[in-house]
Every structure is written in structure tokens, then in C-alpha cells.
Design a protein around this motif. Structure first.
Motif, short mmCIF file in Angstrom:
data_model
loop_
_atom_site.label_atom_id
_atom_site.label_comp_id
_atom_site.label_asym_id
_atom_site.label_seq_id
_atom_site.Cartn_x
_atom_site.Cartn_y
_atom_site.Cartn_z
N ALA A 1 3.16 -3.12 11.66
CA ALA A 1 2.35 -4.34 11.57
C ALA A 1 2.58 -5.02 10.24
N TYR A 2 2.66 -4.22 9.14
CA TYR A 2 2.89 -4.82 7.82
C TYR A 2 4.28 -5.46 7.76
N ALA A 3 5.29 -4.77 8.31
CA ALA A 3 6.65 -5.33 8.31
C ALA A 3 6.71 -6.62 9.14
N ARG A 4 5.88 -6.66 10.15
CA ARG A 4 5.86 -7.87 11.00
C ARG A 4 5.36 -9.09 10.23
N ILE A 5 4.48 -8.85 9.22
CA ILE A 5 3.99 -9.97 8.40
C ILE A 5 5.16 -10.65 7.71
N TYR B 1 3.13 0.39 -1.08
CA TYR B 1 2.29 1.41 -0.43
C TYR B 1 3.11 2.22 0.57
N GLN B 2 2.87 3.56 0.56
CA GLN B 2 3.57 4.45 1.46
C GLN B 2 2.71 4.65 2.71
N TRP B 3 3.11 3.99 3.79
CA TRP B 3 2.32 4.03 5.03
C TRP B 3 2.48 5.37 5.72
N ARG B 4 1.34 5.91 6.19
CA ARG B 4 1.38 7.15 6.96
C ARG B 4 1.43 6.88 8.46
N SER B 5 0.91 5.72 8.83
CA SER B 5 0.89 5.37 10.25
C SER B 5 2.11 4.49 10.59
N GLU C 1 -3.89 2.40 9.68
CA GLU C 1 -3.71 3.33 8.56
C GLU C 1 -4.97 4.16 8.34
N ARG C 2 -6.14 3.55 8.44
CA ARG C 2 -7.39 4.30 8.26
C ARG C 2 -7.56 5.34 9.36
N ARG C 3 -7.15 5.00 10.57
CA ARG C 3 -7.24 5.99 11.66
C ARG C 3 -6.34 7.18 11.36
N ALA C 4 -5.20 6.92 10.74
CA ALA C 4 -4.30 8.02 10.40
C ALA C 4 -4.81 8.84 9.23
N LEU C 5 -5.52 8.21 8.28
CA LEU C 5 -6.01 8.92 7.10
C LEU C 5 -7.30 9.70 7.36
#
Length: 652
Positions: free
Chosen positions: A140-144, A130-134, A94-98
Motif C-alpha cells: 500500500a505504501y509503495a502504491r502511494i 520504515y521497515q514494514w512487517r506487513s 501494519e498495526r494488525r501485523a504488530l
């Protein structure tokens, strides 16, 4: 139709017994003669195993080896570590996308990510909206959430992980319905309303979730409860911080799928159904690699089986029995070969009982009279083997086994008679019964007659065996017990016209059967009361006035106790003059009775030798000092020599 019979060529003989029971009994007997109880001796045989099959000790070593392997297989916090790794992957993506986005919203999103708590569970909860941009971060979050659901459900329902891969909301709803139906069934069972038909209907609808195919609710509950208890022990084994994080993460994952309520209800129902399981406690796992929640739960469930099996295989708890060891538990823990090993051990124990060698009484396992007879004959055979190897044989005598002197009369044969058969009168009876010419002569049971004999004891043997605690400490008790059994077997079987009584003496003396001798346990009392032993010997000899009186004494110490005037044993070491005088006075009484006292000393203490030489001088009997391992040879050979002399005197 015709049938042909011949030798079996299809492999091992299917009718061959799994183990030579006589060999098993001899092994038990060896330990009993060495001082073990029948229960201890049987346990040793079962621990060592038979033939090429493992015994309890080998099975126990396999169980402990597998337990060590499991404890070294990994850590219990593997799922929590995976969640943290997935969360870190999501945040980095996410940070790489932001980063390249110049918009203020991107900066605010970065600030929101930077403000996340260090606690993984709280961070995951904070990112729920949270609205993910990446797309990579969102995946990865859904995989959790997917990982947690898979791990928790697979931990409770083994094999569920595959069913949950790419699971849709409909799939999760069906799992929720299955859990609700299962909980309803457990509630009905708790009320006593459950039926097998309900279980079969449940399996028809949801059987795909239970690949081990349980046949009834009890089997299903056993499997699920074992894993639920293991999951609880897993949580107890984590640190408080780890436990809090993991519980919160699982609650979120199950709550989002609508499974949390049914899972909590199932845990409570299983705990109520199987309160006997270990529902708590810490387990140590020392591996380097983190185990997933399901794998760790499976490992702890297997460890619980192995720990339980280890205790059962020890057979060291009150009332222990091989029947306590469940075959399913053995197969789960050690495989089918261990089931075969255990089956053979059970057959050995069962055959020893069914063939009349062992019996269980109110005070434990005992050797039967049949086993004691074999024990005595085995001890006697070993003594004769030594005699023959030293060229001192000659025990096969002409009149061995005679039941008494012939009276000249005969009588009809009765079952169990050992008297000689009267051949002439037997044939005469058959002729008189079937006197038709041309018909062959046939003997029936009613034709037989035996020679009538009158039993006469030619010798009365009182065998005095020292049972003071020093006999056990010096390691001579087993040899003394073996010798006593051998002599008793010799007289009972070869020379039944002789009489024998075994008298054990320590602080007091007492008459002992062979069974009591074999099963004697140590009171650890002080005293060698030879005086009391000689008193009981005289009473026995008085019952056989027409027999030649013989007293044989096996001891390792001088007298240290005697009966005082009040009838109680008076012990003192070193021996008091009163003890010595009382014992020698009893020697004089036996001598006047005409009894020969032969003494076999198991120690070379000068005081013992001096005292026994005085006994020999007063009585005229002999004193022996056999080397260790030769007591039986000396005692049996002395008896045979004396008996041979008596026979020659009678013949003269």
C-alpha cells in the motif's frame, strides 16, 4: 471514349450551395430595416444558424452545457484523498501485523506509527525508511509513490499512465531522458536554433509517449502547455493546506525517480513558450466524487478550451471574426459535427462577401450597393404584396422602365445600354457587313444599334423621413426606413424618368443615400426640425424645374426645432410660436414653388393632427394617419395614384 451525363443519384447534390445566400441576405436585410447595423444583422444570422446546422448560439449552449457537466464531475482533491486512504490502509495492515508480536521492537514500531504527523505528506516522508512487517502494508505504501508518479506524469503527458504500470527503474530512467531531450529542444527553440529535423529525431525515439502524434514542436508545445497551465490552476484551486500537502507528496515521488528536476525545468520552458495561456486562477468544481490529479488536470484543460470557445462564439469583442475560432479548438471541445457547423457559417459569411453583398471598411461591415438594391426591391415587393392582397394593385404600367423620350435617332450599342433596340438598323448593319450570297446572316456585337432617347423627369419627389429619437422609442423607425427604401427602389427601377431624394431630419436635416439611411445610428438628439427638411426639399426641387414637385413627409411628432438667425437649431418642447411660425413659413414657400406636400403621420397626438391639418389647409396636400404596419402601402399607393393622374393629364 464517350461520356454520358444525367441526373445525380448518389445522395445530396455535391455542387448544391450549402445555403440560399439570397435568403441569408433577406434575413440580414430584415434586421437592418428594423434598426440593426449590418454587423449586428450578420451576427444574428450567424447566431441563429442556417438550415439544419447549428448557429453560434446553439454551439455556445453546447459548450456551456459541457462546462457545467465538467464542473459537476468531481472535486479536485481526489489524488490527495487517495493518498490518505492508501496511507490509512498501510497503517492499519501494519498495526494488525504488530499487535500479536510480544517483542519490544513491535511496541516501539507501534509508538513510531502513533507519532506520525496528521499531514499526509509529512507522514509519507517519515515512513520512507520504515521497515514494514506487513507485506500488505508495504504494498500500500509503495502504491502511494507509484500513484503520484502516474498522476503527475499522466497529467503532463496524456496517456502516460498505461506506460507507467509496472514500470521498472529502467522505464523511469527512459522517461527522464525523454524529458531532458524535450527540455533541450525547448531551450534550442528559445534561442532560435531548433529545426524540424531535431523534432523528427525526437519523435522517432520517444514518439510512444505522445499518442496524439504532433507534427512539429509548436503542436507538441501547445498540447503540453495547455495541460501544464491546467495543472497550475488545479493547484491554485486547492486550499493552502491541500496545496502544500500535494506539492510535497509529488516532489517526493518525482525526486525518488530522478524526475523532479526535469519536471520543474519543463514547466518553466512551457510557461515561457506559451505565456498567453491562463497560468493561474481558481476553478470551481462542485462534484461529490474526488478526481485524480491527471483527470482533474484534463477536466480543467477542457474547461479552459470551453471558456475560450464560449468567448469566441459570442463574437462580442472588438474586431470579432469567425476566423478567430480555431477548428482544432472546436473539435477538441465539441466534436467533429461542430466543425461542420462552423464551416457552413464561414461559407455563408464568405459568400455574402464574395458575391458582393457585404464589404468591410475602416469603420466596420457595410452593405454594398448591390445589397441595398436587393433590400429596396424586397421592401417594395412586400409593399406590393399588401397592396394586391387588399385589391389595390395596378402597379404594372405600360411605360415602366422607359429611359426617356425617343428622339428619332439611333446610335451604336454600348455595354450597359438599356435603351430599346433599333431592330431595323441592326439587321441592316448585319446585311451590309455580310453581303455574300448563300451565306447565312449572322449578327455580331458591332451590328447592334439602340434607339436614342432623351431623359425627361416627369416628377421630382422629396421624401422627408423623421429621424428624431421618438421614432426609435415608438418602434416606427424600421417601418419608415423600409418605406423609404421601397419608394426609392420603385422610382429608381420602374420610373427612372422621375427623380427622388431622401432627406432625414431631427435637430437638423440632411440629404441621405440609401446606404446612409440603412446604416443610420441614433445620436439620441432632441428636435423635429421639419423647417430645415422643407428647405432642403426646395433646393432639390429647384434642380428639377421642369418636373412636377412632390414632397412626402413621414413623421411622428409636431415640429419642435427650427433654424434660428445664427444658423443653429433652436429646440423647445412644447413647440414655441417661433418654431411653428418658421415651419409654416417654409410650407408657404414650398406652396408658392408649386410643390404638393403629402403628410403621413405615425402618431395620433391631437397637437400633431392639428398642426398637420393646418399644413394641409395652406398647401392643399393630403394628410394621412396610416395604421401601424401600413405606412409603406399608403406612401407607395399615393405616389402611384399621383403618377397615374399625371400620365392621364399628359395624355389629355
Amino acid at each position: 471514349m464517350s461520356a454520358r451525363y444525367g441526373a445525380w443519384h448518389g445522395g445530396p447534390d455535391p455542387l448544391e450551395p450549402p445555403f440560399d445566400i439570397r435568403e441569408a441576405l433577406d434575413r440580414v436585410g430584415d434586421d437592418v430595416l428594423a434598426g440593426a447595423s449590418p454587423r449586428q444583422a450578420l451576427n444574428r444570422l450567424l447566431r441563429q444558424g442556417a438550415g439544419d446546422r447549428d448557429g453560434l448560439d446553439a454551439l455556445r449552449r453546447r459548450a456551456r452545457s459541457r462546462a457545467r457537466e465538467l464542473r459537476n464531475s468531481g472535486r479536485l482533491d481526489g489524488t490527495l484523498q487517495q493518498v490518505r486512504e492508501l496511507l490509512e490502509q498501510a497503517l492499519e495492515a501494519e498495526r494488525r501485523a504488530l499487535f500479536p508480536d510480544p517483542d519490544d521492537s513491535a511496541r516501539m514500531a507501534e509508538a513510531e506509527l502513533d507519532a506520525l504527523p496528521n499531514d499526509a505528506a509529512r507522514a509519507v516522508r517519515a515512513l520512507a525508511e520504515y521497515q514494514w512487517r506487513s507485506p500488505e502494508a508495504a504494498a500500500a505504501y509503495a502504491r502511494i509513490q507509484q500513484l503520484l508518479r502516474e498522476e503527475v506524469l499522466d497529467a503532463q503527458f496524456a496517456g502516460m499512465r498505461n506506460a507507467l504500470q509496472n514500470a521498472t527503474s529502467q522505464d523511469l530512467d527512459q522517461i527522464r531522458q525523454m524529458m531532458q531531450a524535450l527540455n533541450d529542444m525547448l531551450d534550442a527553440d528559445a534561442r532560435g536554433e531548433h529545426t524540424q529535423a531535431q523534432f523528427e529525431a525526437f519523435m522517432a525515439q520517444y514518439g510512444q509517449y505522445f499518442p496524439d502524434s504532433p507534427q512539429n514542436l509548436a503542436e507538441l508545445v501547445d498540447s503540453l502547455a495547455r495541460r501544464a497551465a491546467a495543472a497550475q490552476r488545479l493547484m491554485d484551486s486547492l486550499t493552502p493546506e491541500q496545496r502544500g500537502e500535494l506539492e510535497s507528496l509529488m516532489q517526493q515521488a518525482l525526486g525518488d525517480a530522478g524526475l523532479a528536476e526535469q519536471m520543474a525545468r519543463l514547466q518553466q520552458g512551457l510557461r515561457s513558450a506559451r505565456p498567453d495561456l491562463p497560468w493561474g486562477g481558481r476553478q470551481r468544481m462542485d462534484g461529490d466524487q474526488g478526481l485524480g490529479y491527471a483527470d482533474a488536470t484534463g477536466a480543467l484543460a477542457e474547461l479552459a478550451d470551453l471558456d475560450q470557445l464560449d468567448e469566441l462564439l459570442s463574437q462580442e469583442y472588438p474586431g470579432a471574426s469567425l476566423e478567430d475560432i480555431d477548428e482544432e479548438l472546436i473539435e477538441r471541445a465539441l466534436g467533429s459535427s461542430a466543425v461542420d457547423d462552423m464551416d457552413q457559417l464561414r461559407r455563408i459569411e464568405r459568400e455574402l462577401r464574395e458575391q458582393g453583398y457585404l464589404q468591410r471598411g475602416s469603420d466596420g461591415l457595410k452593405l454594398t450597393p448591390r445589397a441595398l438594391r436587393r433590400l429596396g426591391s424586397t421592401a417594395l415587393r412586400r409593399v406590393f404584396d399588401v397592396l394586391e392582397s387588399r385589391g389595390r394593385g395596378g402597379h404594372d404600367v405600360r411605360d415602366a422602365g422607359a429611359a426617356g423620350e425617343v428622339t428619332g435617332a439611333s446610335r451604336e450599342w454600348r455595354f450597359g445600354d438599356e435603351q430599346p433596340l433599333d431592330v431595323v438598323r441592326t439587321v441592316r448593319n448585319a446585311v451590309l457587313r455580310s453581303s455574300v450570297e448563300g451565306r447565312p446572316l449572322r449578327l455580331t456585337g458591332e451590328d447592334f444599334e439602340v434607339v436614342e432617347t432623351e431623359r425627361r423627369s416627369s416628377a421630382a419627389v422629396a421624401l422627408l423621413v423623421d429621424m428624431s429619437y421618438s421614432m426609435e422609442l415608438r418602434g416606427t423607425w424600421g417601418e419608415a426606413k423600409t418605406t423609404a427604401l421601397a419608394l426609392h427602389s420603385l422610382i429608381s427601377t420602374k420610373y427612372p424618368q422621375d427623380a427622388i431624394e431622401i432627406i432625414g431630419f431631427s435637430d437638423y436635416a440632411r440629404v441621405m443615400s440609401t446606404g446612409a439611411l440603412v446604416e443610420h445610428d441614433w445620436d439620441r438628439v432632441q428636435g423635429t426640425n421639419l423647417q430645415h427638411g422643407l428647405m432642403l426639399a426646395r433646393r432639390f426641387l429647384d434642380k428639377h424645374r421642369n418636373a412636377e414637385p412632390v414632397i412626402l413627409v413621414i413623421t411622428d411628432g409636431e415640429p419642435t426645432a427650427h433654424l434660428a438667425r445664427d444658423g443653429f437649431a433652436d429646440f423647445s418642447w412644447p413647440p414655441t410660436p417661433e418654431t411653428i411660425a418658421a415651419t409654416l413659413a417654409e410650407v408657404e414657400r414650398c406652396t408658392r414653388r408649386g410643390a404638393t406636400i403629402n403628410i403621413f403621420m405615425l402618431d395620433d397626438d391631437p397637437r400633431l393632427i392639428e398642426f398637420m391639418q393646418e399644413v394641409g389647409r395652406r398647401n392643399g396636400g393630403r394628410v394621412f394617419l396610416p395604421k401601424l404596419g401600413r405606412l409603406g402601402e399608403f406612401v407607395v399607393a399615393d405616389y402611384l395614384r399621383a403618377r397615374h393622374g399625371r400620365r392621364q393629364r399628359r395624355a389629355g
